[in-house]
Design a protein around this motif. Structure first.
Motif, short mmCIF file in Angstrom:
data_model
loop_
_atom_site.label_atom_id
_atom_site.label_comp_id
_atom_site.label_asym_id
_atom_site.label_seq_id
_atom_site.Cartn_x
_atom_site.Cartn_y
_atom_site.Cartn_z
N THR A 29 30.84 82.99 62.33
CA THR A 29 32.00 83.75 61.87
C THR A 29 31.80 84.11 60.40
O THR A 29 31.40 83.26 59.61
N SER A 30 32.10 85.34 60.05
CA SER A 30 31.97 85.79 58.66
C SER A 30 33.36 85.98 58.06
O SER A 30 34.24 86.55 58.70
N ILE A 31 33.52 85.49 56.84
CA ILE A 31 34.78 85.59 56.13
C ILE A 31 34.48 86.08 54.71
O ILE A 31 33.53 85.59 54.09
N GLU A 41 39.05 94.96 49.57
CA GLU A 41 38.31 94.04 50.44
C GLU A 41 38.69 94.19 51.91
O GLU A 41 37.84 94.01 52.78
N THR A 42 39.93 94.53 52.20
CA THR A 42 40.33 94.78 53.58
C THR A 42 39.59 96.00 54.13
O THR A 42 39.12 95.99 55.26
N ASP A 51 36.66 90.08 60.24
CA ASP A 51 38.08 90.00 60.59
C ASP A 51 38.93 89.25 59.57
O ASP A 51 40.13 89.48 59.48
N LYS A 52 38.33 88.34 58.83
CA LYS A 52 39.11 87.48 57.93
C LYS A 52 38.76 87.76 56.47
O LYS A 52 37.59 87.79 56.11
#
Length: 135
Positions: A29-31, A41-42, A51-52
């Motif tokens: 998972t990438s955050i 950043e969004t 996603d995060k």
């Protein structure tokens, strides 16, 4: 009345979306955890498939975010390149300094990736997984 806004960001590396896709295939998972603003950043996260996002986070806050993930039982790798990335690089299970990094980031990281190519992150993870399977 017209409301206007704009955001200035670093350019997204051309390989970023491909690398995030590879990481997803590797069940990683990438955050994004950054000091930059939410809007910028969004947009970047959406562009590359993350996603995060935790934005507007100071360096010690980045380290705290990593500790929160670790408390949930996650192994955390942090990729960073600057002085502000030093606390989270140290807090992570694996800290990766990438590219033309500062001396402080080099000292804080477990792995230093010499080029600024994000694909080297995937190669480093793959290499370490293969090494551990051989051991």
């Amino acid at each position: 009345m017209i409301a206007e806004s704009f955001a200035v960001t670093d350019p997204v590396k051309p390989e970023a979306a491909r690398v995030i896709s590879y990481l997803h295939l590797m069940n990683i998972t990438s955050i994004i955890v950054t000091a930059d603003n939410w809007a910028a950043e969004t947009a970047i996260a959406k562009e590359v498939g993350i996603d995060k996002v935790s934005a507007e986070t100071h360096p010690l806050g980045k380290a705290d975010r990593i500790k929160e993930l670790q408390m949930k039982g996650m192994a955390v790798a942090m990729v960073g390149d600057g002085i502000n990335d030093s606390p989270p690089l140290v807090a992570a299970d694996i800290g990766m300094a990438i590219g033309a990094v500062t001396d402080v980031a080099i000292e804080a990281a477990d792995i230093v990736l010499m080029k600024s190519n994000l694909e080297d992150v995937v190669i480093a993870i793959d290499l370490s997984r293969k090494t551990m399977s051989r051991i």
